[in-house]
Design an enzyme around this catalytic site. Sequence first.
Site, PDB file in Angstrom:
ATOM      1  N   LYS A  94       0.859  -1.202   0.000  1.00 12.52           N
ATOM      2  CA  LYS A  94       0.000   0.000   0.000  1.00 12.52           C
ATOM      3  C   LYS A  94       0.887   1.242   0.000  1.00 12.52           C
ATOM      4  CE  LYS A  94      -3.014   2.445   3.277  1.00 12.52           C
ATOM      5  NZ  LYS A  94      -3.741   2.347   4.564  1.00 12.52           N
TER       6      LYS A  94
ATOM      7  N   PRO B  91      -0.195  10.503   0.217  1.00 15.11           N
ATOM      8  CA  PRO B  91       0.899   9.552  -0.035  1.00 15.11           C
ATOM      9  C   PRO B  91       1.671   9.198   1.227  1.00 15.11           C
ATOM     10  CG  PRO B  91       1.579  11.789  -0.625  1.00 15.11           C
ATOM     11  CD  PRO B  91       0.182  11.902  -0.062  1.00 15.11           C
TER      12      PRO B  91
ATOM     13  N   VAL C  60     -13.096 -16.184  29.459  1.00 17.21           N
ATOM     14  CA  VAL C  60     -12.914 -15.703  30.832  1.00 17.21           C
ATOM     15  C   VAL C  60     -14.278 -15.274  31.368  1.00 17.21           C
ATOM     16  CG1 VAL C  60     -11.926 -13.834  32.208  1.00 17.21           C
ATOM     17  CG2 VAL C  60     -10.501 -15.074  30.562  1.00 17.21           C
TER      18      VAL C  60
HETATM   19  C1  LIG Z   1     -14.962  -1.192  10.746  1.00 21.18           C
HETATM   20  C2  LIG Z   1     -13.549  -1.266  11.207  1.00 21.18           C
HETATM   21  C3  LIG Z   1     -12.515  -1.082  10.288  1.00 21.18           C
HETATM   22  C4  LIG Z   1     -11.186  -1.123  10.704  1.00 21.18           C
HETATM   23  N1  LIG Z   1     -10.189  -0.883   9.811  1.00 21.18           N
HETATM   24  C5  LIG Z   1      -8.904  -0.838  10.244  1.00 21.18           C
HETATM   25  C6  LIG Z   1      -7.835  -0.596   9.347  1.00 21.18           C
HETATM   26  O1  LIG Z   1      -8.003  -0.432   8.155  1.00 21.18           O
HETATM   27  N2  LIG Z   1      -6.577  -0.569   9.858  1.00 21.18           N
HETATM   28  C7  LIG Z   1      -6.312  -0.774  11.176  1.00 21.18           C
HETATM   29  O2  LIG Z   1      -5.156  -0.715  11.587  1.00 21.18           O
HETATM   30  N3  LIG Z   1      -7.313  -1.056  12.025  1.00 21.18           N
HETATM   31  C8  LIG Z   1      -8.580  -1.088  11.607  1.00 21.18           C
HETATM   32  N4  LIG Z   1      -9.574  -1.387  12.482  1.00 21.18           N
HETATM   33  C9  LIG Z   1      -9.226  -1.719  13.855  1.00 21.18           C
HETATM   34  C10 LIG Z   1      -8.726  -3.144  13.935  1.00 21.18           C
HETATM   35  O3  LIG Z   1      -9.708  -4.017  13.452  1.00 21.18           O
HETATM   36  C11 LIG Z   1      -8.393  -3.489  15.367  1.00 21.18           C
HETATM   37  O4  LIG Z   1      -7.586  -2.500  15.917  1.00 21.18           O
HETATM   38  C12 LIG Z   1      -7.605  -4.762  15.426  1.00 21.18           C
HETATM   39  O5  LIG Z   1      -8.272  -5.780  14.742  1.00 21.18           O
HETATM   40  C13 LIG Z   1      -7.360  -5.180  16.842  1.00 21.18           C
HETATM   41  O6  LIG Z   1      -8.533  -5.627  17.433  1.00 21.18           O
HETATM   42  P1  LIG Z   1      -8.413  -6.259  18.877  1.00 21.18           P
HETATM   43  O7  LIG Z   1      -7.437  -7.359  18.826  1.00 21.18           O
HETATM   44  O8  LIG Z   1      -8.178  -5.160  19.837  1.00 21.18           O
HETATM   45  O9  LIG Z   1      -9.880  -6.802  19.177  1.00 21.18           O
HETATM   46  P2  LIG Z   1     -10.671  -8.064  18.597  1.00 21.18           P
HETATM   47  O10 LIG Z   1     -10.298  -8.418  17.226  1.00 21.18           O
HETATM   48  O11 LIG Z   1     -12.114  -7.778  18.870  1.00 21.18           O
HETATM   49  O12 LIG Z   1     -10.215  -9.270  19.528  1.00 21.18           O
HETATM   50  C14 LIG Z   1     -10.713  -9.431  20.827  1.00 21.18           C
HETATM   51  C15 LIG Z   1     -10.247 -10.764  21.363  1.00 21.18           C
HETATM   52  O13 LIG Z   1     -10.617 -10.864  22.726  1.00 21.18           O
HETATM   53  C16 LIG Z   1     -11.196 -12.120  22.978  1.00 21.18           C
HETATM   54  N5  LIG Z   1     -12.075 -12.008  24.133  1.00 21.18           N
HETATM   55  C17 LIG Z   1     -12.938 -11.007  24.444  1.00 21.18           C
HETATM   56  N6  LIG Z   1     -13.544 -11.273  25.617  1.00 21.18           N
HETATM   57  C18 LIG Z   1     -13.057 -12.450  26.046  1.00 21.18           C
HETATM   58  C19 LIG Z   1     -13.314 -13.284  27.187  1.00 21.18           C
HETATM   59  N7  LIG Z   1     -14.194 -12.939  28.134  1.00 21.18           N
HETATM   60  N8  LIG Z   1     -12.634 -14.441  27.308  1.00 21.18           N
HETATM   61  C20 LIG Z   1     -11.732 -14.814  26.372  1.00 21.18           C
HETATM   62  N9  LIG Z   1     -11.463 -14.091  25.278  1.00 21.18           N
HETATM   63  C21 LIG Z   1     -12.118 -12.920  25.123  1.00 21.18           C
HETATM   64  C22 LIG Z   1     -11.902 -12.474  21.676  1.00 21.18           C
HETATM   65  O14 LIG Z   1     -12.135 -13.861  21.578  1.00 21.18           O
HETATM   66  C23 LIG Z   1     -10.858 -11.974  20.664  1.00 21.18           C
HETATM   67  O15 LIG Z   1      -9.872 -12.979  20.506  1.00 21.18           O
HETATM   68  C24 LIG Z   1     -10.902  -1.380  12.070  1.00 21.18           C
HETATM   69  C25 LIG Z   1     -11.937  -1.600  12.977  1.00 21.18           C
HETATM   70  C26 LIG Z   1     -13.244  -1.538  12.558  1.00 21.18           C
HETATM   71  C27 LIG Z   1     -14.331  -1.761  13.559  1.00 21.18           C
END
Ligand SMILES: Cc1cc2nc3c(=O)[nH]c(=O)nc-3n(C[C@H](O)[C@H](O)[C@H](O)COP(=O)(O)OP(=O)(O)OC[C@H]3O[C@@H](n4cnc5c(N)ncnc54)[C@H](O)[C@@H]3O)c2cc1C
Length: 503
Positions: free
Chosen positions: A82, A102, A189
Amino acid sequence: MSRDRQIEQRIVILGGGSAGWITANAMLQRWGDKGADITLIESPDIGTVGVGEGSTPRLKFFFDGLGIQESEWMPKCNATYKVGISFANWSTVPGFDRYFHPFASEIDRHTKTAFFFNTYARRQGVDVHAHPDRFFLAARLAHNRQGPKPNENFPFFVEYGYHFDAGLLGEYLKERATAQGVKHVQAKVVEVNQAEDGDIASLLTDTNEVIEGDFFVDCSGFRGTLIQGTLDVPFHSFAENLFNDAAVVLPTDAEETIGSQTISTAMKYGWAWQIPLTHRIGNGYVYSSGFCSADEAETELRGALGLLDSDTEARHLKMKVGRVDQHWHRNCLAVGLSQGFIEPLEATALNLVCNTVYDFIDTVDAHGFSGEGREAFNETVNLGFENVRDYIVAHYIMNSRDDTDYWRQNGSNSNVSERLQQILTIWKSAQNLSQEMERLKIPSSYTPMSWYCLLAGYGFYPATRPVPADHPAVTRVDMATIDDFVRRCSLNFRSQNEQLHFQ
Ligand SMILES: Cc1cc2nc3c(=O)[nH]c(=O)nc-3n(C[C@H](O)[C@H](O)[C@H](O)COP(=O)(O)OP(=O)(O)OC[C@H]3O[C@@H](n4cnc5c(N)ncnc54)[C@H](O)[C@@H]3O)c2cc1C
C-alpha cells in the site's frame, strides 16, 4: 534504559485478535529470554472483530523488528503493498473531487518544496497549480497500480504499508508466537479476581481453569473487560466530533491488476473503503447510525458495488470511538480496541497498537513494573490518540458536501481541539504551516506534508484573482518539469502484481 533487566513476570494477555498477537510477539521477542512467562487466552466463541485490513508503514517496522521477511508472511495473509490512500468525493470544489494522501518517499524532497510554495501562493489567491497529486511519486505509483519497491538501479526509498486479511494475519502471528513459547489457552474468561489492593490477581475461565498472573494485558476488544470492566478506568468518547459508530462490510472479487492504494469514497452518511487483497477486495461502509439505519447503509453500499441483487452476505459492526483515560492502570495494560479506537479513515489502529506496546516495553525496560514512568507513558499514548483524532476530524471539517444533514453537520461542527484550530488558522492566513507548527510547538503524529496534502487536497483555498504572468509564483514552479520528473522516477517501479511474486 536497561535492556538487561530481568522480566520475571507471569504475563497474561486476554484476547487473541490482532492486538493480542502483536503484543504476544513483541513481548516474547524482547522479554522471552529474560524470564517472562507469557500466556494468551482467547475465546473461540466470542471471536475477533475480523476487520482492520489496511496499515501504515508502522506495520512494516513491526515485521522488520521481528526479523520476518515479506516473502514469509505476505503470501500467507493474502497481503498487498500500500502506497497511500485516495479520498474521493469528499470535496465539491471543482478540480478537487479526489486527492491522494501519499506515504513519504525520498524523492519527495525534490518536489515537496514546489508543492508547499504553490499552496502558499494559492492561499494568497494566486492561480497556480496547488493540488497535491502531481507532486508526489506515491500518487503516481498508486495511479499506475505499481508497488513501492524500486528496481535495483534506483536506490531511493518509498515508505509503504500493507493491505492484508485480518483473520489470516492473526493466524500467522498466533502460529509464530505459540511456536516460540507463548502458551495459548482457548477458553472464555468468566470472572476476574482482584487482590486486596485492587490489582488483578487471576482470571477464571469457563473450563474452570484459574490463570494467575503478575501483569495482565487487556486485548479483549471493544468490551475492555479488564481495563474498563474490572478496573473501571473511564472511557473518553470522541463522539462529539467523530460521528461514525457503525460499519457494514461486503467483499467483492479481486481485480486482475491489483491496486496499491486504499480508496476511501465519501457516501451519503459516511465513507466506504476499498482495500485490494490478492484474493478479494475488502469493502466496508463506515457510517453514523444517528443519520441512517443499518439497512439503508447496506443498500447504499450494495448499490455502489453493483451487488443489489447479490446474495453475498454483509456483516454489520458497531464501533465505540474514543479512548480510555489510562492505558496502563495498576497491573494492567490495555492494547487495541480495549484501549480505544478512532474510526478507520486513515487505518491507524494497528499503528497505535504497535506504538502502545513498544512504548510500554521501553518504559518497563527503563523502570521495571514499579509504575515509574507510567504517567508519562499514559500521556504519550493519549497524545497519540488525540493527534490521530485531530487529523481525522480535519477531513470532516474540510468536506464541502451539503447533500445530507450528516455532511452539513460535520462541516459546521465547532467541536475541534485547540491544536486543530491553530493548524486551520495558520493555513487560512497563508502562513508557512511547517514553520508555524514548529514555532508554536503544535504536536502532530502527521508530518507537515500530510497536513499540506489534506488541506490542499480538499481545495481549501480562497477565490483566485488575476495574476500578472511574471509573478514569481507563476514562473517559479514549472509543472511540466515536475510531471516529467515524477513520471521518469515511476519508471523504476514494477507493477504491484509483479512485486507480489516472491521467489
Ligand atoms: C470497521 C472497522 C474497520 C477497521 N479498519 C482498520 C484498518 O483499516 N486498519 C487498522 O489498523 N485497524 C482497523 N480497524 C481496527 C482493527 O480491526 C483493530 O484495531 C484490530 O483488529 C485489533 O482488534 P483487537 O485485537 O483489539 O480486538 P478483537 O479483534 O475484537 O479481539 C478481541 C479478542 O478478545 C477475545 N475475548 C474477548 N472477551 C473475552 C473473554 N471474556 N474471554 C476470552 N477471550 C475474550 C476475543 O475472543 C478476541 O480474541 C478497524 C476496525 C473496525 C471496527
